[in-house]
Structure formats: structure tokens, C-alpha cells
Scaffold this motif. Structure first.
Motif, PDB file in Angstrom:
ATOM      1  N   HIS A 125       0.148  13.082   9.913  1.00  0.00           N
ATOM      2  CA  HIS A 125      -0.930  12.359  10.607  1.00  0.00           C
ATOM      3  C   HIS A 125      -1.026  10.925  10.088  1.00  0.00           C
ATOM      4  CE1 HIS A 125      -4.903  11.763  12.492  1.00  0.00           C
ATOM      5  NE2 HIS A 125      -5.205  11.139  11.369  1.00  0.00           N
ATOM      6  N   LEU A 126      -0.912  10.729   8.782  1.00  0.00           N
ATOM      7  CA  LEU A 126      -1.011   9.399   8.194  1.00  0.00           C
ATOM      8  C   LEU A 126       0.144   8.511   8.627  1.00  0.00           C
ATOM      9  CD1 LEU A 126      -2.110  10.560   4.650  1.00  0.00           C
ATOM     10  CD2 LEU A 126      -3.492   9.127   6.177  1.00  0.00           C
ATOM     11  N   ARG A 127       1.330   9.074   8.755  1.00  0.00           N
ATOM     12  CA  ARG A 127       2.471   8.282   9.235  1.00  0.00           C
ATOM     13  C   ARG A 127       2.238   7.800  10.662  1.00  0.00           C
ATOM     14  NH1 ARG A 127       5.812  12.238   6.199  1.00  0.00           N
ATOM     15  NH2 ARG A 127       6.591  11.134   4.361  1.00  0.00           N
ATOM     16  N   ARG A 128       1.655   8.652  11.486  1.00  0.00           N
ATOM     17  CA  ARG A 128       1.330   8.226  12.853  1.00  0.00           C
ATOM     18  C   ARG A 128       0.261   7.139  12.822  1.00  0.00           C
ATOM     19  NH1 ARG A 128       1.700  13.889  13.662  1.00  0.00           N
ATOM     20  NH2 ARG A 128      -0.575  14.111  13.591  1.00  0.00           N
ATOM     21  N   LEU A 129      -0.723   7.304  11.946  1.00  0.00           N
ATOM     22  CA  LEU A 129      -1.786   6.320  11.830  1.00  0.00           C
ATOM     23  C   LEU A 129      -1.231   4.957  11.440  1.00  0.00           C
ATOM     24  CD1 LEU A 129      -4.764   5.422  11.538  1.00  0.00           C
ATOM     25  CD2 LEU A 129      -4.734   6.360   9.218  1.00  0.00           C
ATOM     26  N   VAL A 130      -0.357   4.928  10.453  1.00  0.00           N
ATOM     27  CA  VAL A 130       0.239   3.667  10.008  1.00  0.00           C
ATOM     28  C   VAL A 130       1.104   3.072  11.107  1.00  0.00           C
ATOM     29  CG1 VAL A 130       1.876   2.645   8.370  1.00  0.00           C
ATOM     30  CG2 VAL A 130       0.156   4.270   7.558  1.00  0.00           C
ATOM     31  N   GLY A 131       1.862   3.916  11.810  1.00  0.00           N
ATOM     32  CA  GLY A 131       2.747   3.432  12.866  1.00  0.00           C
ATOM     33  C   GLY A 131       2.006   2.813  14.033  1.00  0.00           C
ATOM     34  N   CYS A 132       0.779   3.262  14.274  1.00  0.00           N
ATOM     35  CA  CYS A 132      -0.006   2.764  15.415  1.00  0.00           C
ATOM     36  C   CYS A 132      -1.036   1.727  15.010  1.00  0.00           C
ATOM     37  CB  CYS A 132      -0.725   3.932  16.111  1.00  0.00           C
ATOM     38  SG  CYS A 132       0.364   5.175  16.809  1.00  0.00           S
ATOM     39  N   CYS A 133      -1.078   1.340  13.741  1.00  0.00           N
ATOM     40  CA  CYS A 133      -2.127   0.441  13.270  1.00  0.00           C
ATOM     41  C   CYS A 133      -1.957  -0.950  13.879  1.00  0.00           C
ATOM     42  CB  CYS A 133      -2.108   0.350  11.751  1.00  0.00           C
ATOM     43  SG  CYS A 133      -3.387  -0.757  11.094  1.00  0.00           S
ATOM     44  N   PRO A 134      -2.971  -1.467  14.585  1.00  0.00           N
ATOM     45  CA  PRO A 134      -2.854  -2.793  15.201  1.00  0.00           C
ATOM     46  C   PRO A 134      -2.828  -3.932  14.195  1.00  0.00           C
ATOM     47  CG  PRO A 134      -5.104  -1.985  15.417  1.00  0.00           C
ATOM     48  CD  PRO A 134      -4.286  -0.852  14.849  1.00  0.00           C
ATOM     49  N   HIS A 135      -3.216  -3.648  12.956  1.00  0.00           N
ATOM     50  CA  HIS A 135      -3.259  -4.694  11.937  1.00  0.00           C
ATOM     51  C   HIS A 135      -1.914  -4.894  11.242  1.00  0.00           C
ATOM     52  CE1 HIS A 135      -7.625  -4.654  12.304  1.00  0.00           C
ATOM     53  NE2 HIS A 135      -7.590  -3.348  12.180  1.00  0.00           N
ATOM     54  N   PRO A 187       1.497  -5.240  12.711  1.00  0.00           N
ATOM     55  CA  PRO A 187       2.673  -5.462  13.556  1.00  0.00           C
ATOM     56  C   PRO A 187       3.852  -6.049  12.801  1.00  0.00           C
ATOM     57  CG  PRO A 187       0.985  -7.117  13.983  1.00  0.00           C
ATOM     58  CD  PRO A 187       0.359  -6.070  13.117  1.00  0.00           C
ATOM     59  N   GLU A 188       3.573  -6.851  11.753  1.00  0.00           N
ATOM     60  CA  GLU A 188       4.652  -7.484  11.000  1.00  0.00           C
ATOM     61  C   GLU A 188       4.632  -7.073   9.536  1.00  0.00           C
ATOM     62  OE1 GLU A 188       4.225 -11.639  11.588  1.00  0.00           O
ATOM     63  OE2 GLU A 188       4.610 -11.565  13.749  1.00  0.00           O
ATOM     64  N   LYS A 189       3.846  -6.030   9.214  1.00  0.00           N
ATOM     65  CA  LYS A 189       3.704  -5.644   7.805  1.00  0.00           C
ATOM     66  C   LYS A 189       4.028  -4.171   7.576  1.00  0.00           C
ATOM     67  CE  LYS A 189      -0.575  -7.234   7.504  1.00  0.00           C
ATOM     68  NZ  LYS A 189      -1.879  -7.595   6.916  1.00  0.00           N
ATOM     69  N   GLN A 190       4.776  -3.556   8.492  1.00  0.00           N
ATOM     70  CA  GLN A 190       5.071  -2.136   8.363  1.00  0.00           C
ATOM     71  C   GLN A 190       5.798  -1.826   7.058  1.00  0.00           C
ATOM     72  OE1 GLN A 190       4.234   0.379  10.251  1.00  0.00           O
ATOM     73  NE2 GLN A 190       3.323  -0.659  11.994  1.00  0.00           N
ATOM     74  N   GLU A 191       6.642  -2.756   6.593  1.00  0.00           N
ATOM     75  CA  GLU A 191       7.406  -2.512   5.378  1.00  0.00           C
ATOM     76  C   GLU A 191       6.518  -2.532   4.132  1.00  0.00           C
ATOM     77  OE1 GLU A 191      10.631  -1.647   5.301  1.00  0.00           O
ATOM     78  OE2 GLU A 191      10.407  -1.602   7.474  1.00  0.00           O
ATOM     79  N   GLN A 192       5.286  -2.996   4.271  1.00  0.00           N
ATOM     80  CA  GLN A 192       4.395  -3.078   3.120  1.00  0.00           C
ATOM     81  C   GLN A 192       3.616  -1.795   2.887  1.00  0.00           C
ATOM     82  OE1 GLN A 192       3.205  -7.430   4.651  1.00  0.00           O
ATOM     83  NE2 GLN A 192       1.974  -6.765   2.928  1.00  0.00           N
ATOM     84  N   VAL A 193       3.732  -0.826   3.803  1.00  0.00           N
ATOM     85  CA  VAL A 193       2.962   0.416   3.703  1.00  0.00           C
ATOM     86  C   VAL A 193       3.922   1.601   3.727  1.00  0.00           C
ATOM     87  CG1 VAL A 193       1.128   1.820   4.712  1.00  0.00           C
ATOM     88  CG2 VAL A 193       1.039  -0.681   4.922  1.00  0.00           C
ATOM     89  N   ARG A 194       3.732   2.525   2.786  1.00  0.00           N
ATOM     90  CA  ARG A 194       4.576   3.713   2.711  1.00  0.00           C
ATOM     91  C   ARG A 194       3.701   4.956   2.524  1.00  0.00           C
ATOM     92  NH1 ARG A 194       7.850   1.151   4.584  1.00  0.00           N
ATOM     93  NH2 ARG A 194       9.955   0.597   3.917  1.00  0.00           N
ATOM     94  N   LEU A 242       0.848  -1.190   0.000  1.00  0.00           N
ATOM     95  CA  LEU A 242       0.000   0.000   0.000  1.00  0.00           C
ATOM     96  C   LEU A 242       0.882   1.238   0.000  1.00  0.00           C
ATOM     97  CD1 LEU A 242      -2.649   1.596   0.297  1.00  0.00           C
ATOM     98  CD2 LEU A 242      -2.518   1.202   2.776  1.00  0.00           C
ATOM     99  N   ASP A 243       0.788   2.036  -1.065  1.00  0.00           N
ATOM    100  CA  ASP A 243       1.468   3.330  -1.138  1.00  0.00           C
ATOM    101  C   ASP A 243       0.420   4.414  -0.952  1.00  0.00           C
ATOM    102  OD1 ASP A 243       4.241   2.708  -1.645  1.00  0.00           O
ATOM    103  OD2 ASP A 243       3.612   1.980  -3.605  1.00  0.00           O
TER     104      ASP A 243
END
Length: 243
Positions: A97-107, A109-116, A85-86
Motif C-alpha cells: 500500500h505504501l509503495r502505491r501511495l509513494v508512486g501516486c504522490c503529487p508532491h 513528480p521529480e523526487k521519486q528516487e528520494q523515497v524508498r 525518506l526511507d
């Protein structure tokens, strides 16, 4: 007695805060923020529906003009293993705000590298990736016809054959502006509408109205043809040889 903070209370507080932030940014940047309130959950669900329909396949997804993340919140839990997801947001405040949202997303935990999150305009997005789903929240009615043509051309360039583009506009806003603005402004609105209608005529696969949104929104879904060629920046379907 201390009041217990429930998830529902937290969600109401978050929506109120984001609503205020959205209003402030819409006043500061009325050309690039096309509304005075974030998208409703009903609108967000409809915008994200192409990704749900692709499950459980791996998908590349591009969200443009994400704002405070109303649609992003629906997309994030649907990002399957191996998907990408870009998120593109030109507004600095919204991007943070979106970076904070992605950083705190409970869904994730192991997929942070998949979202930018990319703090640029979509015209400045540099990538060799092609997307199965593009979700656009850009306020086309605020742009010039040339800008809209450039953005739509870029979208179809980034879409894989068979990929879908979903975007929305607000119902009735063009008619209100026609009566309340100057003649050149009314002409600009008409030219943008005519340009988008040409894309609808060629590529639209569905159109829906979300009345439970402020203001009511019209959602368009377009699909890049499976067999297509690009010539001079214009996407055209190849002729059906069976006809």
C-alpha cells in the motif's frame, strides 16, 4: 443523475478503506499492529513536526512502522530537494500500500528516487545512512523488553548527533492490559515501560498528548546528544567538562 466525485468525497472513501484494511491487519497481526485504526491527522502532524522545524535544510528521514501511511502523507510534501525518506514497514500488505501511495504522490513528480519503501523489520534494515529525523509508529507495548531495547539502540545508532526520534504510545492501554492479562504479561508491560522511562530520563526533549486520536496518544520526542559515544551498544552523553 451521476453524483460528482469531489476531492473531499475521495478522501472520505480513502480513509474508510484504509480504516478497514487497518482493522483487518490488526486482527491478523495484533502483535505488530498496535491499534485498530490509523493515526489521526493531529497525531501525524505532531509526529512529523521535527522535519517541519528543519526546513528548508536537507534532511535524512526514517519512518518505521508506517502502516497505511497517515504520517507518510504528512512527511512526503516536506521532503525538500536533496533530502531522503526511507520508509520501513514489516507488514507485506501495508508495504505494498505504501509503495502505491509513494508512486501516486503529487508532491514527488521529480523526487521519486528520494523515497524508498523497505518491506523489512527495522532490525533488518541495512544502511550506512545516518538520519536527522526518525519517526516510529511501532507498538512497543506489544514487544518484549529485549526487542524494545534492541530497536531503541538501533534507532540511536542510526541517528546523527543532534537528531530527533519521535514515537507514540496509547494512553491508558498499559493499565487496561494489567488488569485483563496474566501476571507474566503484566510484568512484561511494566518492564517495557521502565525501559522506555530510562530513555526518557536521558534523552527526552518533549512529551505531548493528542486527545483527538483513537485511542488518545502520548507522543515522546528524544534527541541524540551532540557529543556522545557508543559503548557496548549503549549511547551515553559525554561529561560536560565545564561543570
Amino acid at each position: 443523475m451521476t453524483e460528482k466525485i469531489t476531492p473531499r468525497h475521495h478522501a472520505r472513501t480513502r480513509r474508510a478503506t484504509e480504516g478497514w484494511d487497518f482493522l483487518v491487519e490488526s486482527i491478523r497481526n495484533h502483535r505488530t499492529v498496535g491499534s485498530i485504526a490509523p493515526s489521526s491527522r493531529s497525531l501525524a502532524d505532531l509526529m512529523a513536526s521535527p522535519l517541519r522545524e528543519r526546513a528548508p535544510r536537507v534532511s535524512n528521514v526514517l519512518e518505521v512502522g508506517a502502516g497505511t501511511g497517515s504520517v507518510t502523507r504528512v512527511l512526503l510534501p516536506r521532503i525538500s530537494e536533496g533530502s531522503r525518506l526511507d520508509i520501513v514497514e514489516a507488514n507485506d500488505h501495508f508495504a505494498a500500500h505504501l509503495r502505491r501511495l509513494v508512486g501516486c504522490c503529487p508532491h514527488l513528480p521529480e523526487k521519486q528516487e528520494q523515497v524508498r519503501v523497505h518491506n523489512v523489520g527495522v532490525e533488518q534494515l541495512t544502511t550506512d545512512r545516518r538520519y536527522d529525523v526518525i519517526v516510529s509508529g511501532l507498538p512497543f507495548s506489544n514487544f518484549s523488553p529485549r526487542q524494545v531495547e534492541e530497536i531503541m539502540g538501533h534507532y540511536f545508532h542510526l541517528l546523527r548527533p543532534g537528531g530527533t526520534l519521535t514515537y507514540f504510545s496509547y494512553r491508558g492501554s498499559r493499565f487496561v492490559r494489567t488488569f485483563l492479562t496474566s501476571r507474566p504479561e503484566a510484568r512484561r508491560q511494566r518492564d517495557v515501560k521502565n525501559l522506555l522511562n530510562r530513555y526518557h530520563h536521558r534523552y527526552a526533549t518533549g512529551c505531548w498528548t493528542v486527545w483527538g486520536n483513537l485511542p488518545p496518544a502520548q507522543v515522546w520526542q528524544l534527541r541524540r546528544p551532540l557529543e556522545a559515544v557508543e559503548s557496548s551498544g549503549v549511547l551515553t552523553a559525554q561529561p560536560d567538562m565545564a561543570r
